[in-house]
Enzyme design. Structure first.
Site, PDB file in Angstrom:
ATOM      1  N   CYS A 176      60.962 -77.544 119.450  1.00  0.00           N
ATOM      2  CA  CYS A 176      61.328 -78.239 118.215  1.00  0.00           C
ATOM      3  C   CYS A 176      60.276 -79.299 117.885  1.00  0.00           C
ATOM      4  CB  CYS A 176      62.729 -78.813 118.350  1.00  0.00           C
ATOM      5  SG  CYS A 176      63.415 -79.484 116.815  1.00  0.00           S
ATOM      6  N   ASP A 233      66.567 -69.262 111.783  1.00  0.00           N
ATOM      7  CA  ASP A 233      66.365 -70.716 111.830  1.00  0.00           C
ATOM      8  C   ASP A 233      66.387 -71.271 110.414  1.00  0.00           C
ATOM      9  OD1 ASP A 233      65.376 -73.330 112.075  1.00  0.00           O
ATOM     10  OD2 ASP A 233      64.034 -72.792 113.724  1.00  0.00           O
ATOM     11  N   HIS A 268      67.587 -71.762 115.340  1.00  0.00           N
ATOM     12  CA  HIS A 268      66.775 -72.816 115.929  1.00  0.00           C
ATOM     13  C   HIS A 268      67.313 -73.140 117.333  1.00  0.00           C
ATOM     14  CE1 HIS A 268      63.899 -76.116 115.456  1.00  0.00           C
ATOM     15  NE2 HIS A 268      64.761 -76.878 116.101  1.00  0.00           N
TER      16      HIS A 268
END
Length: 300
Positions: A176, A233, A268
């Protein structure tokens, strides 16, 4: 504006409301030491899927790294009693170096690496202590300059070289927020042999603290990067991956050698085994690809 957008994306991806956890739950989540416990803002955790990597046969724990007179904590994991080890920098999510990141470092150590996860937010605050995501983003993450991160990682590499690591075999991976930094560091440090970026943001608004995004430095990568991304995502649209691919195609040899693997149904944070976003099949496949990528590009 950028940190508000990131907060909204992160809340959606984490499946949280941004509300402060109860006192008892929050105290349980707070770290006792670097790499221990889970960050408050990541709750709830999924105990049944969280991976627990043993530390027997490893040297593990907190070390302090000098950065121009500032002591930066980092979690180090390495095979015990060995030197000349290939080095992998492990860059955390926005939640800092909590149990998941420490466990990931131990996984690399068991594969024969010196893995170091520096606490890159420490000057701005304790990312693990925030129970409300919006406050974490506004009061800590949005105040971390990319230039500071690059300097901290350079210092981490120097520490590794002085403490049993072979930095001619240097890799970097991150998740991330850390995934974005992987791309930047692979363009910053000529010593990086290879990088693996897990769902790091590729494009976005610029400001004084974040003057460039991965798409802006793609052409100048010093080491090739493997991007592991989720097709579901909601925070990283597939068209931004297409933009990055085009920028890479127009770059140097390392840029052109970089590639993406997109898992169509993965959200994600699909590697985060302690969160509802975890997708075992994609996470395990990505891990195998990461180890293979490092080995093929001289980080082994």
């Amino acid at each position: 504006m950028l940190h508000r957008d990131m907060t909204r994306d992160a809340e959606a991806l984490l499946g949280i409301s941004g509300a402060e956890p109860s006192g008892t739950t929050r105290r349980t989540a707070l770290k006792a030491a670097l790499g221990a416990g889970y960050a408050a803002a990541t709750l709830p955790t999924l105990a049944q899927s969280a991976i627990r990597t043993p530390s027997d046969g490893l040297t593990v724990g907190e070390v302090m790294i000098d950065v121009n007179g500032f002591n930066m904590p980092a979690y180090r994991a390495a095979p015990a009693g060995k030197t000349g080890l290939p080095v992998v920098l492990v860059l955390s999510e926005i939640f800092g170096v909590h149990e998941y990141i420490a466990d990931t470092a131990r996984r690399f150590a068991r594969a024969g690496y010196m893995a170091i996860a520096p606490e890159l937010f420490v000057r701005q605050g304790d990312a693990q202590s925030f129970g409300e995501l919006a406050k974490l983003m506004a009061e800590v993450i949005a105040k971390v300059p990319d230039a500071q991160v690059m300097g901290d990682l350079d210092a981490t590499v120097q520490w590794a070289a002085a403490n049993g690591g072979d930095t001619s075999k240097l890799g970097v991976t991150g998740f991330c927020w850390g995934g974005r930094q992987v791309w930047l560091y692979a363009a910053h440090n000529p010593a990086v042999k290879a990088g693996v970026a897990w769902y790091g943001r590729l494009v976005g608004a610029s400001n004084d603290l974040m003057p460039r995004n991965p798409v802006d430095v793609a052409a100048s990568l010093k080491g090739p990067v493997l991007g592991l991304y989720g097709g579901a995502d909601t925070g990283i649209p597939l068209d931004t991956i297409d933009k990055m691919k085009k920028a890479l195609a127009d770059g140097g040899a390392a840029a052109r050698a970089s590639t993406f693997v997109v898992y169509p149904d993965a959200p994600h944070a699909f590697h985060a085994d302690y969160r509802p976003s975890y997708r075992q099949e994609a996470a395990e496949d990505g891990w195998k690809r990461a180890l293979d990528w490092f080995q093929r590009h001289g980080v082994a």
